[in-house]
Design a protein around this motif. Structure first.
Motif, PDB file in Angstrom:
ATOM      1  N   HIS A  15       0.825  -1.205   0.000  1.00 17.34           N
ATOM      2  CA  HIS A  15       0.000   0.000   0.000  1.00 17.34           C
ATOM      3  C   HIS A  15       0.864   1.262   0.000  1.00 17.34           C
ATOM      4  O   HIS A  15       0.675   2.155  -0.822  1.00 17.34           O
ATOM      5  CB  HIS A  15      -0.920  -0.029   1.228  1.00 17.34           C
ATOM      6  CG  HIS A  15      -1.525   1.281   1.587  1.00 17.34           C
ATOM      7  ND1 HIS A  15      -2.545   1.848   0.862  1.00 17.34           N
ATOM      8  CD2 HIS A  15      -1.246   2.143   2.591  1.00 17.34           C
ATOM      9  CE1 HIS A  15      -2.873   3.008   1.417  1.00 17.34           C
ATOM     10  NE2 HIS A  15      -2.087   3.211   2.465  1.00 17.34           N
ATOM     11  N   ARG A  16       1.820   1.323   0.898  1.00 15.00           N
ATOM     12  CA  ARG A  16       2.668   2.512   0.990  1.00 15.00           C
ATOM     13  C   ARG A  16       3.535   2.675  -0.262  1.00 15.00           C
ATOM     14  O   ARG A  16       3.704   3.774  -0.782  1.00 15.00           O
ATOM     15  CB  ARG A  16       3.556   2.450   2.238  1.00 15.00           C
ATOM     16  CG  ARG A  16       4.473   3.628   2.395  1.00 15.00           C
ATOM     17  CD  ARG A  16       3.709   4.930   2.566  1.00 15.00           C
ATOM     18  NE  ARG A  16       4.649   6.042   2.680  1.00 15.00           N
ATOM     19  CZ  ARG A  16       4.302   7.296   2.752  1.00 15.00           C
ATOM     20  NH1 ARG A  16       3.026   7.619   2.755  1.00 15.00           N
ATOM     21  NH2 ARG A  16       5.213   8.228   2.844  1.00 15.00           N
ATOM     22  N   TRP A  18       2.865   1.630  -3.260  1.00 15.77           N
ATOM     23  CA  TRP A  18       1.993   2.041  -4.356  1.00 15.77           C
ATOM     24  C   TRP A  18       1.581   3.504  -4.211  1.00 15.77           C
ATOM     25  O   TRP A  18       1.581   4.255  -5.180  1.00 15.77           O
ATOM     26  CB  TRP A  18       0.766   1.132  -4.392  1.00 15.77           C
ATOM     27  CG  TRP A  18      -0.079   1.349  -5.596  1.00 15.77           C
ATOM     28  CD1 TRP A  18       0.107   0.829  -6.848  1.00 15.77           C
ATOM     29  CD2 TRP A  18      -1.247   2.163  -5.673  1.00 15.77           C
ATOM     30  NE1 TRP A  18      -0.880   1.270  -7.696  1.00 15.77           N
ATOM     31  CE2 TRP A  18      -1.730   2.091  -6.993  1.00 15.77           C
ATOM     32  CE3 TRP A  18      -1.940   2.943  -4.767  1.00 15.77           C
ATOM     33  CZ2 TRP A  18      -2.857   2.762  -7.425  1.00 15.77           C
ATOM     34  CZ3 TRP A  18      -3.070   3.620  -5.202  1.00 15.77           C
ATOM     35  CH2 TRP A  18      -3.522   3.522  -6.512  1.00 15.77           C
ATOM     36  N   MET A  19       1.251   3.931  -2.976  1.00 16.79           N
ATOM     37  CA  MET A  19       0.812   5.298  -2.733  1.00 16.79           C
ATOM     38  C   MET A  19       1.921   6.312  -3.042  1.00 16.79           C
ATOM     39  O   MET A  19       1.627   7.431  -3.424  1.00 16.79           O
ATOM     40  CB  MET A  19       0.345   5.474  -1.284  1.00 16.79           C
ATOM     41  CG  MET A  19      -0.917   4.714  -0.942  1.00 16.79           C
ATOM     42  SD  MET A  19      -2.322   5.150  -1.964  1.00 16.79           S
ATOM     43  CE  MET A  19      -2.545   6.843  -1.499  1.00 16.79           C
ATOM     44  N   THR A  20       3.149   5.904  -2.873  1.00 17.55           N
ATOM     45  CA  THR A  20       4.254   6.821  -3.142  1.00 17.55           C
ATOM     46  C   THR A  20       4.799   6.676  -4.561  1.00 17.55           C
ATOM     47  O   THR A  20       5.761   7.364  -4.922  1.00 17.55           O
ATOM     48  CB  THR A  20       5.393   6.609  -2.121  1.00 17.55           C
ATOM     49  OG1 THR A  20       5.809   5.251  -2.155  1.00 17.55           O
ATOM     50  CG2 THR A  20       4.942   6.985  -0.717  1.00 17.55           C
ATOM     51  N   GLN A  96      -8.011   1.176  -5.156  1.00 15.18           N
ATOM     52  CA  GLN A  96      -6.658   1.734  -5.175  1.00 15.18           C
ATOM     53  C   GLN A  96      -6.680   3.211  -5.559  1.00 15.18           C
ATOM     54  O   GLN A  96      -5.986   4.027  -4.951  1.00 15.18           O
ATOM     55  CB  GLN A  96      -5.769   0.958  -6.144  1.00 15.18           C
ATOM     56  CG  GLN A  96      -5.457  -0.439  -5.678  1.00 15.18           C
ATOM     57  CD  GLN A  96      -4.652  -1.224  -6.703  1.00 15.18           C
ATOM     58  OE1 GLN A  96      -4.401  -0.764  -7.802  1.00 15.18           O
ATOM     59  NE2 GLN A  96      -4.262  -2.433  -6.332  1.00 15.18           N
ATOM     60  N   GLU A  97      -7.490   3.552  -6.550  1.00 13.67           N
ATOM     61  CA  GLU A  97      -7.588   4.951  -6.963  1.00 13.67           C
ATOM     62  C   GLU A  97      -8.207   5.796  -5.849  1.00 13.67           C
ATOM     63  O   GLU A  97      -7.779   6.923  -5.609  1.00 13.67           O
ATOM     64  CB  GLU A  97      -8.415   5.078  -8.249  1.00 13.67           C
ATOM     65  CG  GLU A  97      -7.706   4.571  -9.480  1.00 13.67           C
ATOM     66  CD  GLU A  97      -6.436   5.357  -9.785  1.00 13.67           C
ATOM     67  OE1 GLU A  97      -6.411   6.592  -9.610  1.00 13.67           O
ATOM     68  OE2 GLU A  97      -5.447   4.721 -10.197  1.00 13.67           O
ATOM     69  N   LEU A  99      -7.963   5.198  -2.645  1.00 14.06           N
ATOM     70  CA  LEU A  99      -6.918   5.361  -1.633  1.00 14.06           C
ATOM     71  C   LEU A  99      -5.896   6.413  -2.043  1.00 14.06           C
ATOM     72  O   LEU A  99      -5.489   7.249  -1.229  1.00 14.06           O
ATOM     73  CB  LEU A  99      -6.205   4.031  -1.381  1.00 14.06           C
ATOM     74  CG  LEU A  99      -6.911   3.059  -0.470  1.00 14.06           C
ATOM     75  CD1 LEU A  99      -6.197   1.715  -0.468  1.00 14.06           C
ATOM     76  CD2 LEU A  99      -6.993   3.603   0.937  1.00 14.06           C
ATOM     77  N   ARG A 100      -5.488   6.369  -3.277  1.00 12.77           N
ATOM     78  CA  ARG A 100      -4.508   7.346  -3.750  1.00 12.77           C
ATOM     79  C   ARG A 100      -5.079   8.757  -3.659  1.00 12.77           C
ATOM     80  O   ARG A 100      -4.413   9.687  -3.180  1.00 12.77           O
ATOM     81  CB  ARG A 100      -4.080   7.039  -5.181  1.00 12.77           C
ATOM     82  CG  ARG A 100      -3.034   8.013  -5.687  1.00 12.77           C
ATOM     83  CD  ARG A 100      -2.495   7.631  -7.024  1.00 12.77           C
ATOM     84  NE  ARG A 100      -1.477   6.604  -6.826  1.00 12.77           N
ATOM     85  CZ  ARG A 100      -0.914   5.910  -7.796  1.00 12.77           C
ATOM     86  NH1 ARG A 100      -1.265   6.110  -9.030  1.00 12.77           N
ATOM     87  NH2 ARG A 100       0.002   5.008  -7.529  1.00 12.77           N
ATOM     88  N   TYR A 103      -5.295   9.928   0.094  1.00 13.98           N
ATOM     89  CA  TYR A 103      -4.030  10.354   0.685  1.00 13.98           C
ATOM     90  C   TYR A 103      -3.456  11.613   0.035  1.00 13.98           C
ATOM     91  O   TYR A 103      -2.527  12.207   0.557  1.00 13.98           O
ATOM     92  CB  TYR A 103      -3.014   9.214   0.687  1.00 13.98           C
ATOM     93  CG  TYR A 103      -3.293   8.258   1.810  1.00 13.98           C
ATOM     94  CD1 TYR A 103      -3.002   8.604   3.127  1.00 13.98           C
ATOM     95  CD2 TYR A 103      -3.896   7.033   1.576  1.00 13.98           C
ATOM     96  CE1 TYR A 103      -3.285   7.754   4.172  1.00 13.98           C
ATOM     97  CE2 TYR A 103      -4.183   6.171   2.623  1.00 13.98           C
ATOM     98  CZ  TYR A 103      -3.880   6.535   3.920  1.00 13.98           C
ATOM     99  OH  TYR A 103      -4.175   5.690   4.949  1.00 13.98           O
TER     100      TYR A 103
END
Length: 124
Positions: A15-16, A18-20, A96-97, A99-100, A103
């Motif tokens: 998760h982290r 992917w988010m970064t 996922q989108e 979540l992105r 954040y």
């Protein structure tokens, strides 16, 4: 057999990462291992040692505790979720989108949005 804590930590790493916008290869390079090992950590196939988790946290600029956040809720959710949903939640592109985007919101506004979402889900 995969331990639920290893699976949770692996999901939080993925998760982290992917988010970064970091690839498995980039993370592996930063930590000094092969990308296949990152794959194994992310699926929970291999346990992450304390020192390696420390390195991964540093590479992804989060505290080590980040990887354990929500572990109690995750276990309860997994027990209550239908079997098909248990592993598909973060693999869904829409999730996922979301979540992105979540954040990308400033922290104070993100907290308000989170509270609103929780209230709406409790009312449903």
């Amino acid at each position: 057999m995969k331990h639920p804590v290893d699976v949770h930590v692996g999901k939080r790493i993925r998760h982290r990462r992917w988010m970064t916008g970091v690839t498995q290869q980039q993370l592996a390079d930063r930590v000094g291992i092969k990308f296949q090992q990152i794959q194994k950590y992310e699926t929970g196939m291999n346990r992450v040692s304390a020192s390696r988790l420390w390195d991964i946290a540093h590479a992804l600029t989060v505290p080590v505790t980040f990887f354990f956040e929500g572990i109690d809720e995750a276990e309860r959710s997994a027990e209550m979720a239908p079997p098909a949903q248990q592993n598909d939640m973060l693999s869904d592109r829409e999730a996922q989108e979301l979540l992105r985007s979540y954040y990308a919101i400033p922290e104070q506004q993100r907290r308000r949005l989170f509270d609103l979402a929780r209230s709406l889900s409790d009312a449903a």
